[in-house]
Motif scaffolding. Structure first.
Motif, PDB file in Angstrom:
ATOM      1  N   MET A   1       1.049  -1.366   0.036  1.00 31.08           N
ATOM      2  CA  MET A   1      -0.508   0.192  -0.406  1.00 31.08           C
ATOM      3  C   MET A   1       0.357   1.637   0.484  1.00 31.08           C
ATOM      4  SD  MET A   1      -3.004  -0.630   2.542  1.00 31.08           S
ATOM      5  CE  MET A   1      -3.964   0.426   2.183  1.00 31.08           C
ATOM      6  N   PHE A   2       2.019   0.961   0.954  1.00 29.80           N
ATOM      7  CA  PHE A   2       2.443   1.898   0.784  1.00 29.80           C
ATOM      8  C   PHE A   2       3.500   2.826  -0.188  1.00 29.80           C
ATOM      9  CE2 PHE A   2       6.472   4.604   1.947  1.00 29.80           C
ATOM     10  CZ  PHE A   2       6.645   5.651   2.857  1.00 29.80           C
ATOM     11  N   LEU A   3       3.989   1.000  -1.271  1.00 30.30           N
ATOM     12  CA  LEU A   3       4.726   1.790  -2.699  1.00 30.30           C
ATOM     13  C   LEU A   3       3.085   2.312  -3.669  1.00 30.30           C
ATOM     14  CD1 LEU A   3       6.749  -1.330  -2.910  1.00 30.30           C
ATOM     15  CD2 LEU A   3       7.544   0.572  -2.716  1.00 30.30           C
ATOM     16  N   ALA A   4       2.172   1.579  -3.125  1.00 28.74           N
ATOM     17  CA  ALA A   4       0.985   2.104  -4.346  1.00 28.74           C
ATOM     18  C   ALA A   4       0.946   4.048  -4.532  1.00 28.74           C
ATOM     19  CB  ALA A   4      -0.127   1.583  -3.700  1.00 28.74           C
ATOM     20  N   GLY A   5       0.980   4.332  -3.330  1.00 30.95           N
ATOM     21  CA  GLY A   5       0.883   5.487  -2.620  1.00 30.95           C
ATOM     22  C   GLY A   5       2.178   6.551  -2.717  1.00 30.95           C
ATOM     23  N   ARG A   6       2.720   5.936  -3.094  1.00 30.03           N
ATOM     24  CA  ARG A   6       4.371   6.817  -3.681  1.00 30.03           C
ATOM     25  C   ARG A   6       4.248   6.750  -5.246  1.00 30.03           C
ATOM     26  NH1 ARG A   6       7.726   9.875  -1.162  1.00 30.03           N
ATOM     27  NH2 ARG A   6       9.461   8.946  -1.841  1.00 30.03           N
ATOM     28  N   PHE A   7       3.622   5.838  -5.705  1.00 32.55           N
ATOM     29  CA  PHE A   7       2.923   5.880  -6.852  1.00 32.55           C
ATOM     30  C   PHE A   7       2.678   7.087  -7.331  1.00 32.55           C
ATOM     31  CE2 PHE A   7       0.831   4.929 -10.750  1.00 32.55           C
ATOM     32  CZ  PHE A   7       1.463   4.807 -11.420  1.00 32.55           C
ATOM     33  N   PHE A   8       1.311   7.484  -6.810  1.00 29.38           N
ATOM     34  CA  PHE A   8       0.134   8.249  -7.500  1.00 29.38           C
ATOM     35  C   PHE A   8       0.729   9.918  -6.786  1.00 29.38           C
ATOM     36  CE2 PHE A   8      -2.355   4.739  -7.323  1.00 29.38           C
ATOM     37  CZ  PHE A   8      -3.107   5.093  -8.958  1.00 29.38           C
ATOM     38  N   SER A   9       1.304   9.671  -5.858  1.00 31.06           N
ATOM     39  CA  SER A   9       2.293  10.567  -4.699  1.00 31.06           C
ATOM     40  C   SER A   9       3.318  11.145  -6.358  1.00 31.06           C
ATOM     41  CB  SER A   9       2.610  11.020  -3.459  1.00 31.06           C
ATOM     42  OG  SER A   9       3.929  10.242  -3.535  1.00 31.06           O
ATOM     43  N   GLY A  10       3.914  10.624  -6.713  1.00 27.01           N
ATOM     44  CA  GLY A  10       5.231  10.644  -7.547  1.00 27.01           C
ATOM     45  C   GLY A  10       4.381  11.197  -8.816  1.00 27.01           C
ATOM     46  N   LEU A  75      -0.948  16.614   3.926  1.00 22.36           N
ATOM     47  CA  LEU A  75      -2.314  15.947   2.684  1.00 22.36           C
ATOM     48  C   LEU A  75      -2.405  17.243   3.524  1.00 22.36           C
ATOM     49  CD1 LEU A  75      -4.180  12.687   4.661  1.00 22.36           C
ATOM     50  CD2 LEU A  75      -3.045  12.525   2.577  1.00 22.36           C
ATOM     51  N   VAL A  76      -2.410  18.005   3.567  1.00 22.60           N
ATOM     52  CA  VAL A  76      -3.096  19.518   4.042  1.00 22.60           C
ATOM     53  C   VAL A  76      -3.356  19.981   2.216  1.00 22.60           C
ATOM     54  CG1 VAL A  76      -3.224  21.659   5.579  1.00 22.60           C
ATOM     55  CG2 VAL A  76      -2.365  19.362   6.361  1.00 22.60           C
ATOM     56  N   PHE A  77      -1.742  19.845   2.458  1.00 22.68           N
ATOM     57  CA  PHE A  77      -1.475  21.891   1.043  1.00 22.68           C
ATOM     58  C   PHE A  77      -1.959  20.404   0.018  1.00 22.68           C
ATOM     59  CE2 PHE A  77       1.472  21.565   4.279  1.00 22.68           C
ATOM     60  CZ  PHE A  77       1.684  22.871   4.375  1.00 22.68           C
ATOM     61  N   PRO A  78      -2.061  19.744  -0.619  1.00 24.12           N
ATOM     62  CA  PRO A  78      -2.345  19.304  -1.992  1.00 24.12           C
ATOM     63  C   PRO A  78      -3.708  19.894  -1.769  1.00 24.12           C
ATOM     64  CG  PRO A  78      -1.583  17.115  -0.750  1.00 24.12           C
ATOM     65  CD  PRO A  78      -1.528  18.459  -0.256  1.00 24.12           C
ATOM     66  N   GLY A  79      -4.587  19.943  -0.771  1.00 23.54           N
ATOM     67  CA  GLY A  79      -5.946  20.461  -0.264  1.00 23.54           C
ATOM     68  C   GLY A  79      -6.370  22.268  -0.459  1.00 23.54           C
ATOM     69  N   ILE A  80      -5.263  22.422   0.062  1.00 26.41           N
ATOM     70  CA  ILE A  80      -4.996  24.058  -0.363  1.00 26.41           C
ATOM     71  C   ILE A  80      -4.716  24.538  -2.184  1.00 26.41           C
ATOM     72  CG2 ILE A  80      -3.272  26.096  -0.149  1.00 26.41           C
ATOM     73  CD1 ILE A  80      -2.956  24.882   2.939  1.00 26.41           C
ATOM     74  N   MET A  81      -3.553  23.236  -2.578  1.00 25.46           N
ATOM     75  CA  MET A  81      -2.999  23.818  -3.690  1.00 25.46           C
ATOM     76  C   MET A  81      -4.973  23.103  -4.581  1.00 25.46           C
ATOM     77  SD  MET A  81       0.027  21.237  -4.304  1.00 25.46           S
ATOM     78  CE  MET A  81       0.258  21.574  -5.746  1.00 25.46           C
TER      79      MET A  81
END
Length: 404
Positions: A1-10, A75-81
């Motif tokens: 799950m951590f690697l999958a999350g890193r994929f989407f964030s990257g 998580l806060v900053f994508p919401g601001i963006m």
């Protein structure tokens, strides 16, 4: 799950690196484009500082909070963006390419009118409109980025500069900084503190670079970035080699830390802020996204190789690994000195004249200069008797705008 999350964030992070400089370059007036597009580097620096401080803050916590805490903060900053994006205007050039001329006109007039005088906005919009009409007839394929001489020249210059920028070892130092500080004799918390200090230099010196770009030009700062990093890395290698030979001499370790700090000053002043601006402004409107995407692909591939080999290389050859980056950046500096053009203050629609695209570029030759630009300084615009150079023909008085 951590690697999958890193994929989407990257994936989203690289999308940001491509879209944002393009958007700002197309939205900014010519004589302030360096500053506004350069703010990308400033805010990336602030993001790195936040990440470093968050990591330092949670470094001594126990259990899952050690890694869940930083992720929660992020998580806060994508919401601001997302909110900022919803409030932002669209690129007027994108609107023109997609047939939405009235919306594009409203944005240009709203953002580029100076003290109630819209002469600059009128002149700029006419030039945009005429150039987009030409752009719609031009090749837009990925293959043309390498087969068409003028596009290939842009792609190679940007890709080579980007490769040289990453060959200064900036991300190697950023990602493995604590390892380098540890090799200079410092403890765990000290290495993290040094890393926070190193990262904190990014935002102020990117801001200084953004301020200087429209004053001294792109070329000199781009060269200072590569050349300065090469010199600082040479000093770092010398300090590391001396400390390895004399591990009880703390002067060498302090000098090594100082060299890494000066390295970051040079990188952010020139490579980081200047590169983002240069990549986004040299490509024509219809292929700007592709050009910036290819350049960032070079960046990603370079970093992938360097970051994968660094642990093994540093464990086996130590400070000598720096010699690889010193040699590449030194040779790169010499080559770039002869091939980097100056793009300061040139409208995006007229950038083609630097790369042999005069026949595809809508350039106005003026009898009289327009007396006002986006920042209130004297500059050029469109006047009666203007001559338009388009496909090798000169058409006088075509849609000229009287500005006196």
């Amino acid at each position: 799950m951590f690697l999958a999350g890193r994929f989407f964030s990257g994936m989203s992070a690289w999308g940001f690196l491509i879209a944002t400089p393009v958007f700002l370059a197309e939205l900014a007036p010519p004589d302030l484009r360096g500053f506004y597009t350069g703010l990308v580097g400033v805010h990336i620096g602030l993001g790195y500082l936040l990440a470093a401080c968050t990591g330092r803050g949670f470094a001594t916590t126990a259990g899952n909070l050690n890694w869940r805490g930083p992720l929660g903060v992020y998580l806060v900053f994508p919401g601001i963006m997302i909110l900022i994006t919803l409030l932002s205007p669209e690129s007027p050039r994108w609107l023109l390419i997609n047939g939405k001329a009235e919306k594009a006109r409203n944005i240009v007039f709203k953002m580029h009118t100076v003290k109630g005088n819209d002469e600059f906005a009128q002149a700029e919009f006419i030039e945009m409109e005429k150039q987009i009409a030409i752009d719609r007839t031009l090749e837009t394929s990925w293959l043309s980025m390498f087969t068409k001489p003028s596009y290939r020249k842009r792609t190679l210059i940007c890709g080579f500069y980007c490769f040289c920028g990453q060959s200064t070892a900036v991300l190697v130092i950023n990602n493995y900084g604590p390892t380098f500080y540890s090799s200079l004799g410092y403890g765990t918390l000290e290495t993290i503190d040094f890393q926070v200090g190193w990262v904190s230099l990014a935002a102020p010196f990117c801001l200084l670079g953004a301020i200087l770009l429209d004053r001294v030009g792109r070329r000199i700062l781009l060269l200072i970035g590569i050349g300065g990093c090469c010199i600082c890395l040479s000093l770092e290698a010398a300090a590391s080699a001396s400390f390895t030979a004399h591990p009880h001499n703390l002067g060498f370790s302090k000098f090594g830390v100082a060299a890494l700090y000066m390295f970051n000053v040079c990188y952010n002043l020139g490579v980081d802020v200047g590169g983002n601006v240069f990549y986004a402004e040299v490509f024509p409107n219809h292929i700007r996204d592709k050009g910036v995407a290819i350049t960032n692909a070079v960046l990603a591939l370079s970093d992938l190789v360097y970051l994968e080999v660094t642990p093994t290389a540093f464990a086996n050859i130590g400070w000598r690994f720096f010699l690889v980056f010193i040699c590449i950046s030194a040779v790169g500096f010499v080559i770039l000195f002869f091939i980097l053009p100056e793009t300061k203050g040139i409208p995006l629609e007229e950038m083609g004249k630097l790369f042999g695209d005069e026949h595809e570029t809508n350039i106005y030759y003026l009898d009289n200069p327009l007396q006002i630009t986006a920042s209130g300084h004297e500059g050029k615009g469109i006047d009666e008797g203007a001559e338009e150079k388009h496909s090798g023909d000169i058409e006088k008085g075509d849609r000229a705008l009287h500005t006196e």
